[in-house]
Motif scaffolding. Structure first.
Motif, short mmCIF file in Angstrom:
data_model
loop_
_atom_site.label_atom_id
_atom_site.label_comp_id
_atom_site.label_asym_id
_atom_site.label_seq_id
_atom_site.Cartn_x
_atom_site.Cartn_y
_atom_site.Cartn_z
N GLY A 159 0.32 12.34 -8.60
CA GLY A 159 1.06 12.04 -7.56
C GLY A 159 1.76 10.53 -7.73
N SER A 160 0.87 9.93 -7.21
CA SER A 160 0.99 8.55 -7.07
C SER A 160 0.43 7.49 -8.05
N LEU A 161 0.71 6.17 -8.18
CA LEU A 161 0.14 5.24 -8.80
C LEU A 161 -1.43 4.97 -8.55
N LEU A 162 -1.86 5.26 -7.23
CA LEU A 162 -3.23 5.07 -6.75
C LEU A 162 -3.69 6.39 -7.09
N GLY A 163 -3.21 7.51 -7.09
CA GLY A 163 -3.86 8.80 -7.48
C GLY A 163 -4.09 8.72 -9.00
N THR A 164 -3.27 8.23 -9.88
CA THR A 164 -3.40 8.07 -11.21
C THR A 164 -4.60 7.17 -11.67
N LEU A 165 -4.60 5.79 -10.95
CA LEU A 165 -5.96 5.08 -11.16
C LEU A 165 -7.18 5.70 -10.66
N LEU A 219 5.25 4.52 -13.44
CA LEU A 219 5.09 4.55 -12.35
C LEU A 219 5.60 3.26 -11.50
N LEU A 220 4.88 2.14 -12.44
CA LEU A 220 5.13 0.69 -12.14
C LEU A 220 6.58 0.30 -12.15
N SER A 221 7.11 0.71 -13.48
CA SER A 221 8.42 0.45 -13.52
C SER A 221 9.29 0.99 -12.59
N GLN A 222 9.06 2.21 -11.96
CA GLN A 222 9.80 2.87 -11.30
C GLN A 222 9.96 2.31 -9.86
N ALA A 223 8.91 1.34 -9.60
CA ALA A 223 8.56 0.68 -8.47
C ALA A 223 9.16 -0.90 -8.44
N SER A 240 -11.43 5.73 -4.14
CA SER A 240 -11.03 4.85 -2.90
C SER A 240 -9.37 4.85 -2.95
N ALA A 241 -9.12 4.76 -1.45
CA ALA A 241 -7.76 4.57 -1.35
C ALA A 241 -7.15 3.01 -1.55
N ASP A 242 -8.22 2.15 -1.19
CA ASP A 242 -7.91 0.68 -1.27
C ASP A 242 -8.14 0.08 -2.63
N ALA A 293 0.81 -1.08 0.07
CA ALA A 293 0.00 -0.04 -0.07
C ALA A 293 0.66 1.22 -0.01
N GLN A 294 1.86 1.27 0.54
CA GLN A 294 2.66 2.35 0.71
C GLN A 294 3.52 2.82 -0.59
N GLU A 295 3.95 1.91 -1.39
CA GLU A 295 4.33 1.98 -2.66
C GLU A 295 3.24 2.48 -3.59
N LEU A 296 2.00 1.96 -3.49
CA LEU A 296 0.96 2.57 -4.39
C LEU A 296 0.61 3.91 -4.18
N ALA A 297 0.81 4.30 -2.91
CA ALA A 297 0.52 5.77 -2.59
C ALA A 297 1.70 6.79 -2.64
N ALA A 298 2.90 6.15 -2.72
CA ALA A 298 4.02 6.94 -2.76
C ALA A 298 4.00 8.03 -4.03
N ASP A 299 4.21 9.22 -3.68
CA ASP A 299 4.30 10.31 -4.54
C ASP A 299 5.53 10.06 -5.43
N ARG A 300 5.34 9.97 -6.67
CA ARG A 300 6.40 9.82 -7.68
C ARG A 300 6.51 10.97 -8.57
#
Length: 178
Positions: free
Chosen positions: A33-39, A148-152, A80-82, A21-28
């Motif tokens: 911002g994040s992968l989760l924000g993009t989704l 963003l996935l590649s960066q992770a 959702s953040a989930d 979860a912390q990687e999904l929400a990490a501001d990149r």
């Protein structure tokens, strides 16, 4: 494009599910911002557009369920953040998109759709052009999500539309996500 959209979103969510979860929400540093924000942005954008498309005079029955969904307040709205909850909603939207596009007729594309953006600015555009924007927008932000996935450290695999076209032609079905 609807089939490609669904296939790529499934691949994207399957790959994202491998991250904590912390990687999904990490501001990149992405637009959202994040992968989760993009989704979440893709879900918000798709919901906004589908609600607009539901006003087309052809009255696409497949879009009726989208009218029952809450309208996102903006393009950065968080559904959702989930990831699991967001993924279930994404699958619902993708099924609606596939069902709806099967109802489209050539005559529907020339209609000029009148709508207002999230800031209330009124516009009118040819429906076919809006469809191009709709699918291009998804591809654009999925490209960002793939970066963003590649960066992770997660490889999304092949994302080319050609792979889907070839697999359907050869095997009658899209390739399975990794």
């Amino acid at each position: 494009m609807a089939g490609y959209n669904r296939w790529m979103n499934q691949k994207l969510y399957d790959a994202a599910a491998t991250l904590p979860a912390q990687e999904l929400a990490a501001d990149r540093g992405a637009f959202f911002g994040s992968l989760l924000g993009t989704l979440n942005h893709l879900v918000a954008g798709d919901t906004i557009w589908l609600r607009r498309f539901a006003t087309h005079p052809a009255r696409f029955g497949a879009l009726d369920p989208v009218l029952a969904l809450p309208a996102p307040a903006g393009l950065d709205a968080i559904h959702s953040a989930d990831l699991a909850v967001l993924g279930a909603h994404r699958r619902l939207l993708d099924q609606l998109i596939v069902s709806w596009t099967a109802q489209l007729a050539e005559a529907d594309l020339g209609h000029v759709l009148h709508y207002a953006n999230t800031k209330g600015i009124r516009s009118q555009k040819r429906f076919g052009d809006l469809l191009l924007h709709f699918f291009n927008h998804q591809t654009h932000h999925r490209g960002q999500a793939s970066t963003l996935l590649s960066q992770a450290g997660v490889d999304l695999g092949v994302t080319d539309l050609l792979m889907l076209i070839e697999n359907v032609a050869d095997h009658g079905a899209p390739p399975a996500p990794p």
